[in-house]
Design a protein around this motif. Structure first.
Motif, PDB file in Angstrom:
ATOM      1  N   ILE A 235      88.537  54.886  76.468  1.00  0.00           N
ATOM      2  CA  ILE A 235      88.634  56.334  76.646  1.00  0.00           C
ATOM      3  C   ILE A 235      87.592  56.785  77.668  1.00  0.00           C
ATOM      4  N   TRP A 236      88.064  57.599  78.611  1.00  0.00           N
ATOM      5  CA  TRP A 236      87.202  58.174  79.650  1.00  0.00           C
ATOM      6  C   TRP A 236      87.255  59.692  79.558  1.00  0.00           C
ATOM      7  N   ARG A 237      86.164  60.347  79.966  1.00  0.00           N
ATOM      8  CA  ARG A 237      86.110  61.807  80.033  1.00  0.00           C
ATOM      9  C   ARG A 237      85.676  62.211  81.441  1.00  0.00           C
ATOM     10  N   PHE A 238      86.247  63.319  81.905  1.00  0.00           N
ATOM     11  CA  PHE A 238      85.857  63.773  83.251  1.00  0.00           C
ATOM     12  C   PHE A 238      85.782  65.293  83.304  1.00  0.00           C
ATOM     13  N   SER A 239      84.881  65.760  84.125  1.00  0.00           N
ATOM     14  CA  SER A 239      84.764  67.169  84.522  1.00  0.00           C
ATOM     15  C   SER A 239      84.275  67.149  85.968  1.00  0.00           C
ATOM     16  N   ASP A 240      82.944  67.383  86.191  1.00  0.00           N
ATOM     17  CA  ASP A 240      82.397  67.240  87.550  1.00  0.00           C
ATOM     18  C   ASP A 240      82.353  65.769  87.963  1.00  0.00           C
ATOM     19  N   PHE A 241      82.273  64.899  87.011  1.00  0.00           N
ATOM     20  CA  PHE A 241      82.263  63.452  87.260  1.00  0.00           C
ATOM     21  C   PHE A 241      82.904  62.769  86.059  1.00  0.00           C
ATOM     22  N   VAL A 242      83.153  61.480  86.176  1.00  0.00           N
ATOM     23  CA  VAL A 242      83.818  60.732  85.120  1.00  0.00           C
ATOM     24  C   VAL A 242      82.812  59.826  84.410  1.00  0.00           C
ATOM     25  N   ARG A 243      82.999  59.620  83.116  1.00  0.00           N
ATOM     26  CA  ARG A 243      82.106  58.779  82.330  1.00  0.00           C
ATOM     27  C   ARG A 243      82.920  58.133  81.214  1.00  0.00           C
ATOM     28  N   PRO A 244      82.641  56.867  80.906  1.00  0.00           N
ATOM     29  CA  PRO A 244      83.360  56.202  79.805  1.00  0.00           C
ATOM     30  C   PRO A 244      82.828  56.655  78.455  1.00  0.00           C
ATOM     31  N   ALA A 245      83.727  56.897  77.527  1.00  0.00           N
ATOM     32  CA  ALA A 245      83.339  57.264  76.157  1.00  0.00           C
ATOM     33  C   ALA A 245      83.329  56.056  75.230  1.00  0.00           C
ATOM     34  N   THR A 246      84.018  54.979  75.623  1.00  0.00           N
ATOM     35  CA  THR A 246      84.051  53.755  74.819  1.00  0.00           C
ATOM     36  C   THR A 246      84.079  52.555  75.760  1.00  0.00           C
ATOM     37  N   PRO A 247      83.727  51.380  75.260  1.00  0.00           N
ATOM     38  CA  PRO A 247      83.996  50.159  76.031  1.00  0.00           C
ATOM     39  C   PRO A 247      85.458  49.762  75.868  1.00  0.00           C
ATOM     40  N   TRP A 248      85.883  48.708  76.549  1.00  0.00           N
ATOM     41  CA  TRP A 248      87.205  48.155  76.282  1.00  0.00           C
ATOM     42  C   TRP A 248      87.192  47.507  74.903  1.00  0.00           C
ATOM     43  N   THR A 249      88.091  47.913  74.046  1.00  0.00           N
ATOM     44  CA  THR A 249      88.071  47.424  72.678  1.00  0.00           C
ATOM     45  C   THR A 249      89.445  47.551  72.027  1.00  0.00           C
ATOM     46  N   THR A 250      89.645  46.745  71.014  1.00  0.00           N
ATOM     47  CA  THR A 250      90.822  46.894  70.145  1.00  0.00           C
ATOM     48  C   THR A 250      90.416  47.462  68.790  1.00  0.00           C
ATOM     49  N   ASP A 251      89.123  47.778  68.643  1.00  0.00           N
ATOM     50  CA  ASP A 251      88.584  48.319  67.390  1.00  0.00           C
ATOM     51  C   ASP A 251      88.913  49.807  67.317  1.00  0.00           C
ATOM     52  N   LYS A 252      89.820  50.160  66.431  1.00  0.00           N
ATOM     53  CA  LYS A 252      90.256  51.556  66.358  1.00  0.00           C
ATOM     54  C   LYS A 252      89.182  52.465  65.777  1.00  0.00           C
ATOM     55  N   THR A 253      88.258  51.901  65.021  1.00  0.00           N
ATOM     56  CA  THR A 253      87.152  52.718  64.502  1.00  0.00           C
ATOM     57  C   THR A 253      86.292  53.227  65.644  1.00  0.00           C
ATOM     58  N   VAL A 254      86.014  52.350  66.605  1.00  0.00           N
ATOM     59  CA  VAL A 254      85.221  52.742  67.775  1.00  0.00           C
ATOM     60  C   VAL A 254      85.969  53.772  68.599  1.00  0.00           C
ATOM     61  N   LEU A 255      87.261  53.558  68.788  1.00  0.00           N
ATOM     62  CA  LEU A 255      88.051  54.480  69.602  1.00  0.00           C
ATOM     63  C   LEU A 255      88.170  55.853  68.947  1.00  0.00           C
ATOM     64  N   ARG A 256      88.404  55.875  67.656  1.00  0.00           N
ATOM     65  CA  ARG A 256      88.578  57.161  66.966  1.00  0.00           C
ATOM     66  C   ARG A 256      87.277  57.952  66.905  1.00  0.00           C
ATOM     67  N   ALA A 257      86.150  57.247  66.904  1.00  0.00           N
ATOM     68  CA  ALA A 257      84.863  57.941  66.896  1.00  0.00           C
ATOM     69  C   ALA A 257      84.637  58.720  68.187  1.00  0.00           C
ATOM     70  N   ALA A 258      85.329  58.314  69.256  1.00  0.00           N
ATOM     71  CA  ALA A 258      85.189  59.007  70.538  1.00  0.00           C
ATOM     72  C   ALA A 258      86.181  60.141  70.692  1.00  0.00           C
ATOM     73  N   CYS A 259      86.973  60.409  69.659  1.00  0.00           N
ATOM     74  CA  CYS A 259      88.006  61.444  69.742  1.00  0.00           C
ATOM     75  C   CYS A 259      87.566  62.763  69.113  1.00  0.00           C
ATOM     76  N   LEU A 260      86.271  62.941  68.916  1.00  0.00           N
ATOM     77  CA  LEU A 260      85.777  64.184  68.323  1.00  0.00           C
ATOM     78  C   LEU A 260      85.627  65.262  69.390  1.00  0.00           C
ATOM     79  N   PRO A 261      85.988  66.521  69.079  1.00  0.00           N
ATOM     80  CA  PRO A 261      85.843  67.608  70.059  1.00  0.00           C
ATOM     81  C   PRO A 261      84.375  67.857  70.391  1.00  0.00           C
ATOM     82  N   ASP A 262      84.106  68.329  71.597  1.00  0.00           N
ATOM     83  CA  ASP A 262      82.751  68.725  71.994  1.00  0.00           C
ATOM     84  C   ASP A 262      82.850  70.007  72.804  1.00  0.00           C
ATOM     85  N   GLU A 263      81.901  70.254  73.680  1.00  0.00           N
ATOM     86  CA  GLU A 263      81.872  71.488  74.468  1.00  0.00           C
ATOM     87  C   GLU A 263      82.222  71.188  75.922  1.00  0.00           C
TER      88      GLU A 263
END
Length: 401
Positions: A235-263
């Motif tokens: 998972i990647w996030r971008f606005s003024d620049f892009v940044r990775p939110a997770t590494p490459w993984t098949t671990d759904k716990t890690v991926l779902r932890a990056a799916c929380l809303p922010d500002e």
């Protein structure tokens, strides 16, 4: 003068034979009406005889067909006795044994029926892919044991590139060496074991603040939860620049932890973010897809759309943009990303619609498959030959994983 049966007696014959009209005496009992009746009776007798003959021959044919069917049934039963003995010496899951027998019996019965009612060529045309069908068979995954092989394949139409639905056991011909394999189970899998790599690029610019961001995060959470265990994701996030939110993984716990809303805040650096994610995704060896979720248009515009499409095509990456409807959404560009890379564009008319769009992306990116489970009569390291229509595929033992 008296008559018996409408014929003259000897007492009635005059002594002078010349005075007798013998022609009248000879034909008086055989008038034209009588001749017609006799002819009709003869014809009825002939028709009846022919009907009886055909009925007799038909019964003989039915008896012969019944004997052939009994012979076929006996052969099938003997075949299954051999299989049962083989199962005792294999490591095949016992739960599959009944399915092997059921599918094999169904195939052989349909084959026998086709032989009894039509030629083999007609049976193939009626029950399977015709030899003229242009298809391609791709190996997705393969495993093996001492006496069996599990092979996952996709069967696609070469004209449309679409997966061919509705195939059954009779459509697949498997052999190893010179021996045709009869103990084969064919299963349709909605998701194959093909390894994939999916990058998800999520817009975190200021326009996504509030409900759009929370709904986008919930949709991504549902998506990663539904993917197969053979899918690598980042998972990647971008606005003024892009940044990775997770590494490459098949671990759904890690991926779902990056799916929380922010500002969310900042501008929309869409083009540069796409290039960075494409560069990272290109290093993967799996089948690659890039999902983009955004509601805006490029804020900087320093890269050409064609350059991004070319980079994605070089790395064999399909782009699937999801556009959240807004006054700033540039659907023309997002559609170019999709059509130029073999992906697809989806539009969400409101934040609640994002989850539906991601479900459609999941269906579009997933490749269904057919799993072929075959029993090998004797241990062998020879490749399994698969034929479907006019397409063939050789699966060597060393390709198993």
């Amino acid at each position: 003068m008296s008559y018996r049966f409408n014929n003259p007696s000897f007492d009635d014959v005059a002594e002078n034979p010349a005075s007798i009209d013998r022609s009248a005496l000879r034909f008086k009992g055989f008038r034209p009406v009588g001749i017609v009746k006799l002819t009709a009776l003869a014809m009825l007798l002939s028709v009846g005889s022919l009907a009886a003959y055909f009925r007799y021959t038909s019964n003989c044919n039915l008896d012969q067909l019944g004997r052939l069917q009994n012979d076929h049934t006996s052969l099938i039963d003997r075949h299954f006795d051999v299989l049962a003995n083989r199962y005792e010496n294999t490591a095949i899951d016992p739960r599959l044994q009944s399915q092997y027998l059921r599918d094999t019996r169904e195939f052989l019965n349909s084959y026998v029926t086709s032989r009894n009612t039509k030629t083999i060529a007609e049976a193939k045309e009626a029950n399977s892919i015709a030899d003229s069908s242009h298809v391609v068979v791709n190996l997705l995954h393969s495993t093996s044991g001492p006496n069996y092989r599990h092979i996952d394949v996709s069967v696609d139409d070469t004209g449309t590139g679409k997966f061919i639905e509705g195939l059954s056991r009779i459509d697949f011909e498997l052999s190893i060496g010179d021996e045709r394999l009869s103990s084969v189970v064919v299963q349709k899998l909605p998701f194959s074991r093909e390894k994939r790599a999916i990058a998800i690029l999520q817009d975190k610019s200021g326009s996504m603040k509030g409900l759009p961001d929370s709904k986008a995060c919930a949709a991504v959470d549902s998506f990663v939860s539904a993917t197969s265990i053979y899918t690598w994701q980042r998972i990647w996030r971008f606005s003024d620049f892009v940044r990775p939110a997770t590494p490459w993984t098949t671990d759904k716990t890690v991926l779902r932890a990056a799916c929380l809303p922010d500002e969310p805040n900042g501008a929309t650096a869409l083009y540069s973010s796409l290039l960075d994610v494409i560069k990272d995704l290109a290093t993967r060896s799996e089948r690659k897809s890039l999902i983009v979720i955004t509601d805006g248009v490029e804020s900087f515009g320093t890269h050409l759309v064609s350059n991004i499409v070319d980079r994605a095509n070089e790395a064999q990456i399909h782009i699937y943009p999801i556009g959240l409807k807004s006054e700033n959404l540039n659907e023309v560009v997002l559609k170019q990303f999709a059509s130029g890379t073999g992906g697809a564009y989806f539009r969400a008319d409101n934040p609640q619609d994002l989850q539906r769009c991601l479900i459609e992306v999941a269906i579009t990116t997933a490749r269904p498959s057919y799993r072929l489970i075959t029993l090998i009569p004797t241990p062998s390291d020879l490749p399994v030959q698969i034929r479907v229509g006019d397409a063939t595929l050789s699966v060597p033992l060393e390709s198993t994983k």
